[in-house]
Design a protein around this motif. Structure first.
Motif, mmCIF file in Angstrom:
data_model
loop_
_atom_site.group_PDB
_atom_site.id
_atom_site.type_symbol
_atom_site.label_atom_id
_atom_site.label_comp_id
_atom_site.label_asym_id
_atom_site.label_seq_id
_atom_site.Cartn_x
_atom_site.Cartn_y
_atom_site.Cartn_z
ATOM 1 N N GLY A 1 12.361 35.874 -6.079
ATOM 2 C CA GLY A 1 12.255 37.390 -6.570
ATOM 3 C C GLY A 1 12.799 37.486 -7.900
ATOM 4 O O GLY A 1 13.734 36.950 -8.124
ATOM 5 N N ILE A 2 12.155 38.495 -8.519
ATOM 6 C CA ILE A 2 12.598 38.991 -9.786
ATOM 7 C C ILE A 2 13.858 39.968 -9.576
ATOM 8 O O ILE A 2 13.402 40.985 -9.003
ATOM 9 C CB ILE A 2 11.703 39.292 -10.544
ATOM 10 N N ILE B 1 16.141 35.599 -11.616
ATOM 11 C CA ILE B 1 15.300 35.267 -10.470
ATOM 12 C C ILE B 1 16.214 34.723 -9.438
ATOM 13 O O ILE B 1 17.214 34.079 -9.613
ATOM 14 C CB ILE B 1 14.254 34.150 -10.861
ATOM 15 N N ALA B 2 15.974 34.860 -7.935
ATOM 16 C CA ALA B 2 16.586 34.333 -7.091
ATOM 17 C C ALA B 2 15.850 33.767 -5.926
ATOM 18 O O ALA B 2 14.898 34.441 -5.792
ATOM 19 C CB ALA B 2 17.626 35.371 -6.393
ATOM 20 N N ALA B 3 16.042 32.748 -5.554
ATOM 21 C CA ALA B 3 15.162 32.014 -4.354
ATOM 22 C C ALA B 3 15.871 32.981 -3.041
ATOM 23 O O ALA B 3 17.031 32.847 -2.851
ATOM 24 C CB ALA B 3 15.715 30.556 -4.178
ATOM 25 N N VAL B 4 14.932 33.512 -2.464
ATOM 26 C CA VAL B 4 15.249 34.663 -1.331
ATOM 27 C C VAL B 4 14.127 34.110 -0.285
ATOM 28 O O VAL B 4 13.077 34.414 -0.346
ATOM 29 C CB VAL B 4 15.159 36.001 -1.575
ATOM 30 N N ALA B 5 14.877 33.631 1.121
ATOM 31 C CA ALA B 5 14.271 33.571 2.063
ATOM 32 C C ALA B 5 13.626 34.726 2.878
ATOM 33 O O ALA B 5 14.262 35.763 2.585
ATOM 34 C CB ALA B 5 14.721 32.292 3.111
ATOM 35 N N TRP C 1 7.984 36.765 -14.342
ATOM 36 C CA TRP C 1 7.052 36.820 -13.740
ATOM 37 C C TRP C 1 5.961 35.532 -14.216
ATOM 38 O O TRP C 1 5.396 34.898 -13.276
ATOM 39 C CB TRP C 1 5.982 38.183 -14.001
ATOM 40 N N GLU C 2 6.060 35.488 -15.482
ATOM 41 C CA GLU C 2 5.369 34.153 -15.726
ATOM 42 C C GLU C 2 5.802 32.708 -15.281
ATOM 43 O O GLU C 2 5.070 32.011 -14.824
ATOM 44 C CB GLU C 2 5.331 34.028 -17.524
ATOM 45 N N LEU C 3 7.042 32.860 -15.130
ATOM 46 C CA LEU C 3 7.743 31.593 -14.491
ATOM 47 C C LEU C 3 7.221 31.490 -13.001
ATOM 48 O O LEU C 3 7.069 30.376 -12.427
ATOM 49 C CB LEU C 3 9.472 31.626 -14.467
ATOM 50 N N LEU C 4 7.300 32.765 -12.313
ATOM 51 C CA LEU C 4 7.070 32.758 -11.003
ATOM 52 C C LEU C 4 5.665 32.167 -10.619
ATOM 53 O O LEU C 4 5.189 31.509 -9.602
ATOM 54 C CB LEU C 4 7.074 34.139 -10.289
ATOM 55 N N LEU D 1 16.404 31.918 -19.041
ATOM 56 C CA LEU D 1 16.166 32.479 -17.658
ATOM 57 C C LEU D 1 17.254 31.941 -16.769
ATOM 58 O O LEU D 1 16.852 30.743 -16.343
ATOM 59 C CB LEU D 1 14.672 32.231 -17.357
ATOM 60 N N ASN D 2 17.844 32.622 -15.841
ATOM 61 C CA ASN D 2 18.768 32.134 -14.911
ATOM 62 C C ASN D 2 18.065 32.145 -13.547
ATOM 63 O O ASN D 2 17.570 33.491 -13.170
ATOM 64 C CB ASN D 2 20.139 32.770 -15.014
ATOM 65 N N VAL D 3 18.140 31.172 -12.794
ATOM 66 C CA VAL D 3 17.321 31.184 -11.642
ATOM 67 C C VAL D 3 18.590 30.789 -10.357
ATOM 68 O O VAL D 3 19.145 29.588 -10.688
ATOM 69 C CB VAL D 3 16.205 30.097 -11.321
#
Length: 470
Positions: free
Chosen positions: A357-358, A109-113, A369-372, A50-52
Protein backbone atom coordinates in the motif's frame (compact mmCIF):
# COMPACT_ATOMS: atom_id res chain seq x y z
CA UNK A 1 6.79 -20.14 18.25
CA UNK A 2 10.35 -20.32 16.99
CA UNK A 3 11.82 -23.75 16.47
CA UNK A 4 15.03 -22.76 14.76
CA UNK A 5 14.50 -25.54 12.25
CA UNK A 6 13.92 -23.52 9.13
CA UNK A 7 16.20 -21.92 6.61
CA UNK A 8 15.15 -18.54 5.27
CA UNK A 9 12.86 -17.79 3.58
CA UNK A 10 10.10 -19.32 5.68
CA UNK A 11 6.74 -17.71 5.04
CA UNK A 12 4.93 -14.64 3.82
CA UNK A 13 2.36 -14.70 6.56
CA UNK A 14 4.66 -13.56 9.30
CA UNK A 15 5.85 -16.88 10.68
CA UNK A 16 9.29 -15.41 11.18
CA UNK A 17 10.08 -14.64 14.77
CA UNK A 18 13.24 -12.99 15.98
CA UNK A 19 14.93 -14.03 19.21
CA UNK A 20 14.18 -11.95 22.28
CA UNK A 21 17.56 -10.25 22.05
CA UNK A 22 17.10 -9.36 18.40
CA UNK A 23 13.58 -8.06 19.02
CA UNK A 24 14.81 -5.91 21.88
CA UNK A 25 17.52 -4.38 19.71
CA UNK A 26 15.39 -3.92 16.59
CA UNK A 27 11.98 -3.01 17.94
CA UNK A 28 10.16 0.05 16.74
CA UNK A 29 13.23 2.19 16.95
CA UNK A 30 15.13 -0.01 14.53
CA UNK A 31 12.39 0.21 11.93
CA UNK A 32 11.82 3.90 12.44
CA UNK A 33 15.45 4.88 12.20
CA UNK A 34 15.83 2.99 8.94
CA UNK A 35 13.15 5.11 7.25
CA UNK A 36 13.45 8.78 6.57
CA UNK A 37 11.34 11.46 8.13
CA UNK A 38 8.76 12.69 5.67
CA UNK A 39 8.62 9.32 3.92
CA UNK A 40 11.14 9.82 1.14
CA UNK A 41 14.65 11.12 1.23
CA UNK A 42 17.74 11.97 -0.74
CA UNK A 43 21.01 10.19 -0.18
CA UNK A 44 24.38 11.88 -0.05
CA UNK A 45 24.55 11.71 -3.83
CA UNK A 46 21.18 13.42 -4.19
CA UNK A 47 19.39 10.26 -5.34
CA UNK A 48 15.75 9.91 -4.39
CA UNK A 49 14.86 7.03 -2.05
CA UNK A 50 11.58 5.13 -1.86
CA UNK A 51 11.25 3.45 1.52
CA UNK A 52 9.34 0.16 1.72
CA UNK A 53 8.44 -1.38 5.08
CA UNK A 54 8.02 -5.17 5.09
CA UNK A 55 7.18 -7.81 7.71
CA UNK A 56 10.33 -9.89 7.47
CA UNK A 57 13.82 -10.25 8.83
CA UNK A 58 16.23 -7.75 7.31
CA UNK A 59 18.06 -10.56 5.50
CA UNK A 60 14.79 -11.38 3.76
CA UNK A 61 14.08 -7.72 3.10
CA UNK A 62 17.43 -7.45 1.35
CA UNK A 63 16.52 -10.41 -0.84
CA UNK A 64 13.10 -8.92 -1.60
CA UNK A 65 14.75 -5.67 -2.68
CA UNK A 66 16.04 -7.48 -5.78
CA UNK A 67 12.48 -7.24 -7.11
CA UNK A 68 12.95 -3.48 -7.45
CA UNK A 69 16.09 -3.62 -9.61
CA UNK A 70 14.11 -3.42 -12.86
CA UNK A 71 12.28 -0.38 -11.50
CA UNK A 72 15.50 1.30 -10.45
CA UNK A 73 16.99 0.69 -13.89
CA UNK A 74 13.99 2.38 -15.50
CA UNK A 75 14.06 5.30 -13.04
CA UNK A 76 17.61 6.55 -12.89
CA UNK A 77 18.48 8.32 -9.68
CA UNK A 78 15.86 6.44 -7.65
CA UNK A 79 16.80 3.93 -4.96
CA UNK A 80 14.32 1.54 -3.39
CA UNK A 81 15.07 0.56 0.20
CA UNK A 82 13.30 -2.40 1.80
CA UNK A 83 13.34 -2.31 5.60
CA UNK A 84 12.27 -5.39 7.51
CA UNK A 85 10.92 -5.89 10.98
CA UNK A 86 9.94 -9.07 12.78
CA UNK A 87 7.27 -10.13 15.23
CA UNK A 88 5.07 -13.00 16.32
CA UNK A 89 2.26 -12.09 13.93
CA UNK A 90 0.89 -9.29 11.77
CA UNK A 91 -0.55 -7.34 14.70
CA UNK A 92 2.99 -6.93 16.05
CA UNK A 93 4.15 -5.50 12.74
CA UNK A 94 1.17 -3.17 12.48
CA UNK A 95 1.70 -1.86 16.01
CA UNK A 96 5.32 -1.04 15.23
CA UNK A 97 4.43 0.53 11.92
CA UNK A 98 1.72 2.70 13.48
CA UNK A 99 4.18 3.87 16.12
CA UNK A 100 6.67 4.72 13.40
CA UNK A 101 4.06 6.69 11.46
CA UNK A 102 2.96 8.57 14.58
CA UNK A 103 6.59 9.60 15.10
CA UNK A 104 6.64 11.17 11.63
CA UNK A 105 8.71 8.43 10.03
CA UNK A 106 6.20 6.88 7.67
CA UNK A 107 7.55 4.80 4.77
CA UNK A 108 6.41 5.52 1.24
CA UNK A 109 5.09 2.00 0.84
CA UNK A 110 4.20 -0.71 3.34
CA UNK A 111 3.48 -4.40 2.96
CA UNK A 112 0.01 -4.88 4.42
CA UNK A 113 -1.87 -8.17 4.56
CA UNK A 114 -5.62 -8.67 4.87
CA UNK A 115 -5.27 -8.28 8.62
CA UNK A 116 -4.33 -4.61 8.36
CA UNK A 117 -5.85 -3.30 5.16
CA UNK A 118 -9.00 -1.90 6.75
CA UNK A 119 -7.04 -0.69 9.77
CA UNK A 120 -4.80 1.53 7.61
CA UNK A 121 -7.58 2.56 5.24
CA UNK A 122 -9.96 3.55 8.06
CA UNK A 123 -7.25 5.63 9.73
CA UNK A 124 -6.71 7.52 6.49
CA UNK A 125 -3.11 6.36 6.29
CA UNK A 126 -3.34 4.50 2.98
CA UNK A 127 -3.82 6.02 -0.47
CA UNK A 128 -6.71 4.63 -2.59
CA UNK A 129 -5.44 3.33 -5.93
CA UNK A 130 -8.64 3.85 -7.95
CA UNK A 131 -7.44 6.80 -10.03
CA UNK A 132 -4.12 5.15 -10.81
CA UNK A 133 -5.78 1.90 -11.85
CA UNK A 134 -8.31 3.69 -14.06
CA UNK A 135 -5.55 5.69 -15.72
CA UNK A 136 -3.43 2.61 -16.43
CA UNK A 137 -6.28 0.17 -17.07
CA UNK A 138 -4.97 -0.96 -20.45
CA UNK A 139 -1.57 -1.90 -19.03
CA UNK A 140 -3.13 -3.64 -16.01
CA UNK A 141 -5.63 -5.82 -17.87
CA UNK A 142 -3.19 -8.76 -18.23
CA UNK A 143 -2.56 -8.63 -14.49
CA UNK A 144 -6.21 -8.61 -13.44
CA UNK A 145 -7.03 -11.30 -16.02
CA UNK A 146 -4.54 -13.50 -14.18
CA UNK A 147 -5.76 -12.73 -10.63
CA UNK A 148 -8.86 -14.22 -9.02
CA UNK A 149 -11.48 -11.55 -8.20
CA UNK A 150 -11.78 -12.83 -4.63
CA UNK A 151 -8.26 -11.60 -3.96
CA UNK A 152 -8.94 -8.19 -5.47
CA UNK A 153 -12.16 -7.72 -3.50
CA UNK A 154 -10.27 -8.52 -0.29
CA UNK A 155 -8.04 -5.52 -1.02
CA UNK A 156 -10.98 -3.11 -1.15
CA UNK A 157 -12.59 -1.02 1.58
CA UNK A 158 -15.64 1.22 1.33
CA UNK A 159 -15.65 0.86 -2.45
CA UNK A 160 -11.98 1.73 -3.01
CA UNK A 161 -9.04 -0.46 -4.00
CA UNK A 162 -6.00 -0.04 -1.76
CA UNK A 163 -3.59 -2.72 -2.94
CA UNK A 164 -2.75 -4.96 -5.86
CA UNK A 165 -2.52 -8.51 -4.48
CA UNK A 166 1.01 -9.93 -4.53
CA UNK A 167 0.28 -13.23 -2.76
CA UNK A 168 -2.25 -15.18 -0.71
CA UNK A 169 -2.69 -18.29 1.38
CA UNK A 170 -5.87 -20.29 1.89
CA UNK A 171 -6.43 -22.55 4.88
CA UNK A 172 -6.00 -26.02 3.41
CA UNK A 173 -5.15 -29.28 5.17
CA UNK A 174 -1.60 -30.58 4.96
CA UNK A 175 -0.96 -34.20 5.84
CA UNK A 176 2.01 -36.49 6.34
CA UNK A 177 2.00 -39.14 3.62
CA UNK A 178 4.18 -41.48 5.69
CA UNK A 179 1.91 -41.29 8.75
CA UNK A 180 -1.12 -41.81 6.55
CA UNK A 181 0.47 -44.86 4.94
CA UNK A 182 1.56 -46.38 8.25
CA UNK A 183 -1.96 -45.88 9.61
CA UNK A 184 -3.51 -47.48 6.53
CA UNK A 185 -5.12 -44.23 5.39
CA UNK A 186 -5.50 -43.17 1.77
CA UNK A 187 -5.58 -39.62 0.49
CA UNK A 188 -8.95 -38.09 1.46
CA UNK A 189 -11.46 -37.32 -1.26
CA UNK A 190 -11.87 -33.71 -2.34
CA UNK A 191 -15.24 -33.61 -0.58
CA UNK A 192 -14.14 -35.38 2.60
CA UNK A 193 -16.03 -34.55 5.77
CA UNK A 194 -15.46 -33.71 9.41
CA UNK A 195 -16.24 -37.33 10.26
CA UNK A 196 -13.62 -38.54 7.78
CA UNK A 197 -11.12 -36.20 9.40
CA UNK A 198 -11.99 -37.47 12.88
CA UNK A 199 -11.55 -41.10 11.92
CA UNK A 200 -8.16 -40.39 10.35
CA UNK A 201 -7.03 -38.40 13.40
CA UNK A 202 -7.95 -41.34 15.65
CA UNK A 203 -5.96 -43.82 13.56
CA UNK A 204 -2.85 -41.67 13.55
CA UNK A 205 -3.07 -40.77 17.23
CA UNK A 206 -3.38 -44.48 18.03
CA UNK A 207 0.28 -44.87 17.01
CA UNK A 208 1.09 -43.48 20.44
CA UNK A 209 4.18 -41.75 21.69
CA UNK A 210 4.26 -38.08 20.84
CA UNK A 211 2.45 -38.50 17.53
CA UNK A 212 -0.90 -36.75 17.22
CA UNK A 213 -3.50 -36.82 14.51
CA UNK A 214 -3.94 -33.05 14.32
CA UNK A 215 -2.34 -29.86 15.57
CA UNK A 216 -3.01 -26.16 15.10
CA UNK A 217 -1.97 -22.72 16.31
CA UNK A 218 -3.76 -19.93 18.19
CA UNK A 219 -4.15 -17.02 15.78
CA UNK A 220 -6.79 -15.72 13.39
CA UNK A 221 -5.51 -17.42 10.22
CA UNK A 222 -4.86 -21.17 10.17
CA UNK A 223 -6.45 -21.77 13.54
CA UNK A 224 -9.73 -23.19 14.82
CA UNK A 225 -11.26 -20.41 12.74
CA UNK A 226 -11.00 -22.72 9.70
CA UNK A 227 -13.46 -25.02 11.47
CA UNK A 228 -15.61 -22.00 12.20
CA UNK A 229 -15.84 -21.18 8.49
CA UNK A 230 -16.55 -24.84 7.66
CA UNK A 231 -19.37 -24.76 10.21
CA UNK A 232 -20.95 -21.70 8.60
CA UNK A 233 -19.88 -19.26 11.31
CA UNK A 234 -17.81 -16.13 11.66
CA UNK A 235 -16.64 -13.81 14.41
CA UNK A 236 -18.38 -10.84 12.78
CA UNK A 237 -21.50 -10.29 10.70
CA UNK A 238 -20.67 -10.38 7.01
CA UNK A 239 -21.78 -7.95 4.31
CA UNK A 240 -20.10 -5.90 1.59
CA UNK A 241 -19.52 -2.25 0.92
CA UNK A 242 -21.20 -0.77 -2.12
CA UNK A 243 -19.06 0.38 -5.02
CA UNK A 244 -16.36 -1.11 -7.18
CA UNK A 245 -18.54 -1.50 -10.28
CA UNK A 246 -15.96 0.38 -12.33
CA UNK A 247 -13.36 -2.24 -11.48
CA UNK A 248 -15.52 -5.32 -12.05
CA UNK A 249 -16.91 -3.95 -15.31
CA UNK A 250 -13.48 -2.98 -16.58
CA UNK A 251 -11.45 -6.06 -15.70
CA UNK A 252 -13.90 -8.90 -15.06
CA UNK A 253 -16.83 -8.58 -17.50
CA UNK A 254 -18.72 -11.86 -17.89
CA UNK A 255 -16.47 -13.59 -15.36
CA UNK A 256 -18.67 -15.85 -13.17
CA UNK A 257 -16.19 -15.60 -10.30
CA UNK A 258 -16.80 -11.84 -10.18
CA UNK A 259 -20.57 -12.15 -9.79
CA UNK A 260 -21.76 -10.43 -6.63
CA UNK A 261 -18.44 -8.70 -5.99
CA UNK A 262 -18.71 -5.22 -4.55
CA UNK A 263 -16.57 -2.67 -2.78
CA UNK A 264 -14.91 -4.85 -0.16
CA UNK A 265 -15.93 -6.84 2.89
CA UNK A 266 -17.93 -4.98 5.52
CA UNK A 267 -17.49 -6.48 8.97
CA UNK A 268 -20.47 -5.77 11.19
CA UNK A 269 -21.60 -6.69 14.68
CA UNK A 270 -19.63 -9.34 16.58
CA UNK A 271 -21.07 -12.88 16.51
CA UNK A 272 -18.39 -14.67 18.51
CA UNK A 273 -20.96 -16.25 20.83
CA UNK A 274 -23.14 -17.65 18.02
CA UNK A 275 -23.82 -21.39 17.88
CA UNK A 276 -21.58 -22.22 14.86
CA UNK A 277 -18.62 -20.42 16.41
CA UNK A 278 -19.08 -22.05 19.82
CA UNK A 279 -19.43 -25.47 18.17
CA UNK A 280 -16.19 -24.97 16.24
CA UNK A 281 -14.08 -24.06 19.26
CA UNK A 282 -15.75 -26.73 21.38
CA UNK A 283 -14.74 -29.27 18.73
CA UNK A 284 -11.11 -28.29 19.31
CA UNK A 285 -11.61 -28.72 23.04
CA UNK A 286 -13.04 -32.20 22.50
CA UNK A 287 -10.18 -33.24 20.19
CA UNK A 288 -7.75 -32.20 22.91
CA UNK A 289 -9.64 -34.09 25.61
CA UNK A 290 -9.57 -37.23 23.48
CA UNK A 291 -5.83 -36.93 22.91
CA UNK A 292 -6.19 -36.36 19.18
CA UNK A 293 -4.69 -32.86 19.36
CA UNK A 294 -2.31 -31.22 21.86
CA UNK A 295 -2.68 -27.82 23.46
CA UNK A 296 -1.89 -25.30 20.70
CA UNK A 297 0.82 -22.67 20.88
CA UNK A 298 0.10 -18.97 20.37
CA UNK A 299 1.44 -16.94 17.46
CA UNK A 300 3.32 -17.85 14.31
CA UNK A 301 3.61 -21.41 13.10
CA UNK A 302 7.31 -22.28 13.06
CA UNK A 303 7.00 -24.75 15.96
CA UNK A 304 4.03 -26.33 14.23
CA UNK A 305 5.95 -26.75 11.00
CA UNK A 306 8.89 -28.16 12.94
CA UNK A 307 6.75 -30.84 14.57
CA UNK A 308 5.15 -31.68 11.24
CA UNK A 309 8.57 -31.97 9.60
CA UNK A 310 9.61 -34.30 12.43
CA UNK A 311 6.68 -36.58 11.61
CA UNK A 312 4.91 -35.87 14.90
CA UNK A 313 1.71 -34.49 13.35
CA UNK A 314 -0.61 -36.22 10.93
CA UNK A 315 -2.58 -33.18 9.78
CA UNK A 316 -2.52 -29.42 10.18
CA UNK A 317 -3.92 -26.29 8.57
CA UNK A 318 -1.46 -24.76 6.13
CA UNK A 319 -1.31 -22.59 3.05
CA UNK A 320 0.95 -22.47 0.04
CA UNK A 321 3.75 -21.15 2.24
CA UNK A 322 4.02 -24.57 3.89
CA UNK A 323 5.34 -26.03 0.64
CA UNK A 324 8.50 -23.97 0.86
CA UNK A 325 8.65 -24.06 4.66
CA UNK A 326 8.50 -27.85 4.91
CA UNK A 327 10.95 -28.24 2.04
CA UNK A 328 13.38 -25.87 3.79
CA UNK A 329 12.95 -27.95 6.94
CA UNK A 330 14.28 -30.99 5.09
CA UNK A 331 11.09 -32.77 4.09
CA UNK A 332 11.48 -34.60 0.81
CA UNK A 333 9.16 -34.28 -2.14
CA UNK A 334 6.31 -36.73 -1.62
CA UNK A 335 6.60 -36.83 2.18
CA UNK A 336 3.69 -34.43 2.55
CA UNK A 337 0.65 -33.46 0.54
CA UNK A 338 -2.30 -31.10 0.74
CA UNK A 339 -6.08 -31.39 0.42
CA UNK A 340 -9.02 -29.04 0.76
CA UNK A 341 -10.19 -28.44 4.32
CA UNK A 342 -12.90 -30.98 5.24
CA UNK A 343 -16.59 -30.24 4.96
CA UNK A 344 -18.77 -29.65 8.01
CA UNK A 345 -21.97 -27.76 7.24
CA UNK A 346 -20.09 -26.32 4.28
CA UNK A 347 -16.63 -26.61 2.77
CA UNK A 348 -16.00 -22.91 2.88
CA UNK A 349 -12.37 -21.90 3.30
CA UNK A 350 -10.75 -18.78 4.66
CA UNK A 351 -7.78 -17.01 3.16
CA UNK A 352 -5.50 -14.07 3.72
CA UNK A 353 -3.89 -12.04 0.99
CA UNK A 354 -1.11 -9.48 0.88
CA UNK A 355 0.10 -6.56 -1.15
CA UNK A 356 1.78 -3.19 -0.94
CA UNK A 357 0.00 0.00 0.00
CA UNK A 358 1.07 3.57 -0.69
CA UNK A 359 1.09 5.72 2.41
CA UNK A 360 -0.98 8.88 2.05
CA UNK A 361 1.85 10.89 3.61
CA UNK A 362 4.33 9.89 0.89
CA UNK A 363 5.71 12.77 -1.13
CA UNK A 364 6.31 10.45 -4.06
CA UNK A 365 2.96 8.73 -4.63
CA UNK A 366 3.25 8.68 -8.41
CA UNK A 367 6.68 7.10 -8.22
CA UNK A 368 5.45 4.63 -5.59
CA UNK A 369 2.61 3.62 -7.92
CA UNK A 370 5.10 2.87 -10.68
CA UNK A 371 6.95 0.60 -8.26
CA UNK A 372 3.73 -1.19 -7.29
CA UNK A 373 3.04 -1.96 -10.94
CA UNK A 374 6.54 -3.39 -11.28
CA UNK A 375 6.19 -5.58 -8.20
CA UNK A 376 3.17 -7.48 -9.57
CA UNK A 377 4.96 -8.67 -12.69
CA UNK A 378 5.76 -12.41 -12.70
CA UNK A 379 9.48 -11.67 -12.69
CA UNK A 380 9.24 -9.42 -9.64
CA UNK A 381 6.94 -11.78 -7.76
CA UNK A 382 9.48 -14.56 -8.24
CA UNK A 383 12.11 -12.35 -6.64
CA UNK A 384 9.84 -11.18 -3.81
CA UNK A 385 8.91 -14.73 -2.82
CA UNK A 386 11.52 -17.29 -3.85
CA UNK A 387 11.12 -20.95 -3.03
CA UNK A 388 7.35 -21.46 -2.84
CA UNK A 389 6.95 -19.55 0.41
CA UNK A 390 3.47 -18.33 -0.53
CA UNK A 391 0.80 -18.73 -3.22
CA UNK A 392 1.09 -16.30 -6.08
CA UNK A 393 -2.04 -14.31 -7.01
CA UNK A 394 -1.37 -14.83 -10.72
CA UNK A 395 -2.82 -18.21 -11.62
CA UNK A 396 -0.43 -18.59 -14.54
CA UNK A 397 2.38 -18.89 -11.99
CA UNK A 398 0.86 -22.00 -10.37
CA UNK A 399 2.43 -24.76 -12.42
CA UNK A 400 3.68 -28.31 -11.99
CA UNK A 401 7.20 -27.13 -12.80
CA UNK A 402 7.12 -24.62 -9.93
CA UNK A 403 6.22 -27.26 -7.35
CA UNK A 404 8.37 -30.05 -8.79
CA UNK A 405 11.24 -29.29 -6.41
CA UNK A 406 9.21 -28.77 -3.22
CA UNK A 407 5.88 -30.52 -3.64
CA UNK A 408 3.15 -31.08 -2.74
CA UNK A 409 1.83 -33.38 -5.43
CA UNK A 410 -1.63 -31.78 -5.37
CA UNK A 411 -0.39 -28.19 -5.55
CA UNK A 412 -3.43 -27.23 -7.63
CA UNK A 413 -5.46 -27.22 -4.40
CA UNK A 414 -3.88 -23.91 -3.38
CA UNK A 415 -5.37 -21.79 -6.15
CA UNK A 416 -8.47 -23.87 -6.82
CA UNK A 417 -9.62 -23.23 -3.24
CA UNK A 418 -10.65 -19.74 -4.33
CA UNK A 419 -13.49 -21.23 -6.37
CA UNK A 420 -14.71 -23.52 -3.59
CA UNK A 421 -17.89 -22.89 -1.58
CA UNK A 422 -17.74 -19.09 -1.26
CA UNK A 423 -14.21 -19.01 0.10
CA UNK A 424 -13.68 -15.66 1.85
CA UNK A 425 -11.00 -13.59 3.59
CA UNK A 426 -10.49 -13.75 7.32
CA UNK A 427 -12.49 -11.17 9.28
CA UNK A 428 -10.24 -8.14 9.67
CA UNK A 429 -12.06 -4.93 10.67
CA UNK A 430 -10.32 -1.61 11.39
CA UNK A 431 -9.89 -2.74 15.02
CA UNK A 432 -8.04 -5.88 13.95
CA UNK A 433 -5.21 -5.52 16.47
CA UNK A 434 -7.59 -5.54 19.43
CA UNK A 435 -9.48 -8.46 17.91
CA UNK A 436 -6.32 -10.51 17.41
CA UNK A 437 -5.23 -10.00 21.01
CA UNK A 438 -8.69 -10.90 22.34
CA UNK A 439 -8.94 -13.98 20.10
CA UNK A 440 -5.62 -15.33 21.33
CA UNK A 441 -6.53 -14.69 24.95
CA UNK A 442 -9.99 -16.28 24.79
CA UNK A 443 -8.86 -19.26 22.73
CA UNK A 444 -6.17 -20.00 25.30
CA UNK A 445 -8.81 -19.66 28.01
CA UNK A 446 -11.10 -22.15 26.27
CA UNK A 447 -8.37 -24.74 25.82
CA UNK A 448 -7.14 -24.49 29.39
CA UNK A 449 -10.59 -24.42 31.00
CA UNK A 450 -12.35 -26.77 28.61
CA UNK A 451 -15.25 -24.33 28.38
CA UNK A 452 -15.63 -22.88 24.89
CA UNK A 453 -18.95 -21.19 25.65
CA UNK A 454 -17.62 -19.11 28.54
CA UNK A 455 -14.52 -18.11 26.59
CA UNK A 456 -16.51 -17.02 23.56
CA UNK A 457 -18.99 -15.10 25.71
CA UNK A 458 -15.92 -13.21 26.88
CA UNK A 459 -14.69 -12.76 23.31
CA UNK A 460 -18.08 -11.40 22.29
CA UNK A 461 -17.79 -8.77 25.01
CA UNK A 462 -14.22 -7.98 23.99
CA UNK A 463 -15.18 -7.46 20.37
CA UNK A 464 -18.21 -5.34 21.19
CA UNK A 465 -15.95 -3.05 23.24
CA UNK A 466 -13.30 -2.94 20.50
CA UNK A 467 -15.92 -2.12 17.84
CA UNK A 468 -17.18 0.83 19.88
CA UNK A 469 -13.78 2.24 20.73
CA UNK A 470 -12.28 1.64 17.29
Amino acid sequence: MSSGLFKEPLSRRGLLRASAATAALAGVGGLASACSSGSSSSGSSGSKVLNVAVFAAQTQADTMAKAAKTFEAAHRGVKVKFTGTTGTDWNDFFSKLLTQIAAGNAPDIAAVATEGLQLFAAKGLAQPLDDYVKRDAAALKPYFADVHPALVEAMMYQGHLYELPTDFNAGNMFYSTSLFTSAGVDRPADNWTKDDFYNIAKKISAKGGSTVGYDWVVRLWGSWTSWMYANGGNLLTESKWDGGDWLWNTFYPNNPAAAGRKGGWRWGDPTADSAPVVEALDYMVQLHKEGLSPSPDVGGGTTLQGLFASNKIGMSVGGGFWAGGLHNAGMKTGSFDVQYFPKWKTQRHLFGTGGYGIMKSSKNKDLAWELLKTLVSPQSLDLLFPGNVTTFPRKSMSTAARYATTGPKHWNVFYDTLDLDNTAPIPAPPYYNAMAIALNKRTTQAMSSGNARAALDGLQSDLETAAKTG
